[in-house]
Design an enzyme around this catalytic site. Structure first.
Site, PDB file in Angstrom:
ATOM      1  N   ARG A  56       8.082  25.714  -4.329  1.00 20.32           N
ATOM      2  CA  ARG A  56       9.259  24.953  -3.881  1.00 20.32           C
ATOM      3  C   ARG A  56      10.341  25.951  -3.475  1.00 20.32           C
ATOM      4  O   ARG A  56      11.180  26.348  -4.286  1.00 20.32           O
ATOM      5  CB  ARG A  56       9.755  24.031  -4.981  1.00 20.32           C
ATOM      6  N   CYS A  57      10.301  26.377  -2.227  1.00 22.70           N
ATOM      7  CA  CYS A  57      11.235  27.396  -1.753  1.00 22.70           C
ATOM      8  C   CYS A  57      12.667  26.885  -1.833  1.00 22.70           C
ATOM      9  O   CYS A  57      12.991  25.809  -1.312  1.00 22.70           O
ATOM     10  CB  CYS A  57      10.881  27.798  -0.326  1.00 22.70           C
ATOM     11  N   ASP A  58      13.512  27.640  -2.529  1.00 22.55           N
ATOM     12  CA  ASP A  58      14.908  27.277  -2.776  1.00 22.55           C
ATOM     13  C   ASP A  58      15.043  25.939  -3.495  1.00 22.55           C
ATOM     14  O   ASP A  58      16.085  25.280  -3.415  1.00 22.55           O
ATOM     15  CB  ASP A  58      15.711  27.261  -1.474  1.00 22.55           C
ATOM     16  N   GLY A  59      13.984  25.514  -4.180  1.00 20.15           N
ATOM     17  CA  GLY A  59      14.036  24.273  -4.934  1.00 20.15           C
ATOM     18  C   GLY A  59      13.902  23.022  -4.100  1.00 20.15           C
ATOM     19  O   GLY A  59      14.029  21.905  -4.632  1.00 20.15           O
TER      20      GLY A  59
END
EC number: 2.3.1.181
Length: 247
Positions: free
Chosen positions: A184-187
């Site tokens: 999950r890139c950058d959430g």
């Protein structure tokens, strides 16, 4: 050539040294970036930009969490994905070939720009880059970067120390998107997308890299750009090799 936006408050006649280095291990990048930060801290009339790709791996910034990385330690080792905790803004980022990684090392005080505005300017560069490929993108204030069709396409994560910036901007040009389902890139809840997925045009890393260099130089008011294809440790300090930047 993209028109240069009007930026009257940036310092004029400043030379940007751009290092186009191809594939670069993250640890090697960290050492190189540290050296350039040191150099520019001592000579604020200079500025540098690193453009490269990283091998597969994960970095986690100040807003990141291991909860955003689905594979466990054994799975990461099997994939040969190293994990590095880094002192930049932003969260988790998966690095893959096919990205364009852009690290500006800029003296923000000499450019008369605050850290907050600098982040906004990098987001604007990412949006402009997408538009060049016919992709409608929007800046993301909650998670600095840019999104297209509800999925992140660019990451912005910076560090500023003594008014000198490091880290910066990562754009997905045409990486394999399947691995982004596990991180999950950058959430962000959805996996990242890419210029190639969203654009009807053919996307090449070399073309994205060149256009990104032009957009950065124009937006931050650099009228002259020196381009190098070697590690700066092998070069003299580039004070007399600048070429005019076309506009």
């Amino acid at each position: 050539m993209t028109e240069r936006p009007e930026q009257p408050d940036f310092a004029p006649e400043r030379v940007l040294s751009a290092y186009l280095l191809g594939a670069l291990e993250f640890d090697a990048l960290t050492a190189l970036q540290r050296r350039l930060v040191y150099d520019i801290s001592g000579d604020r009339d200079t500025a540098a930009l690193i453009l490269c790709e990283h091998p597969p791996g994960i970095t986690i910034g100040r807003e990141g969490s291991v909860a955003h990385v689905r594979p466990n330690t054994n799975a990461l080792a099997a994939r040969r994905w190293p994990v590095r905790w880094v002192g930049r803004g932003g969260g988790v980022m998966l690095h893959q070939p096919g990205q364009v990684v852009c690290y500006p090392i800029f003296p923000l005080d000499s450019l008369n720009i605050t850290a907050g505005r600098y982040v906004n300017e990098l987001q604007a560069v990412a949006v402009d880059l997408c538009h060049e490929f016919g992709v409608e993108a929007l800046p993301d204030q909650a998670r600095p970067g840019a999104s297209a069709n509800g999925r992140r396409i660019a990451h912005v994560g910076v560090a500023v120390r003594s008014w000198v910036s490091s880290f910066g901007l990562i754009v997905n040009a045409n990486p394999d998107l399947e691995p982004f389902r596990d991180v999950r890139c950058d959430g962000a809840p959805a996996p990242m997308t890419s210029l190639q997925r969203e654009s009807s045009l053919r996307v090449r890393v070399s073309g994205v890299r060149q256009l990104l260099l032009e957009l950065i130089a124009a937006r931050f008011g650099f009228t002259r750009v020196s381009v190098f294809h070697n590690h700066p440790a092998d070069l003299p300090r580039p004070k007399h090799h600048a070429l005019p930047h076309a506009s």
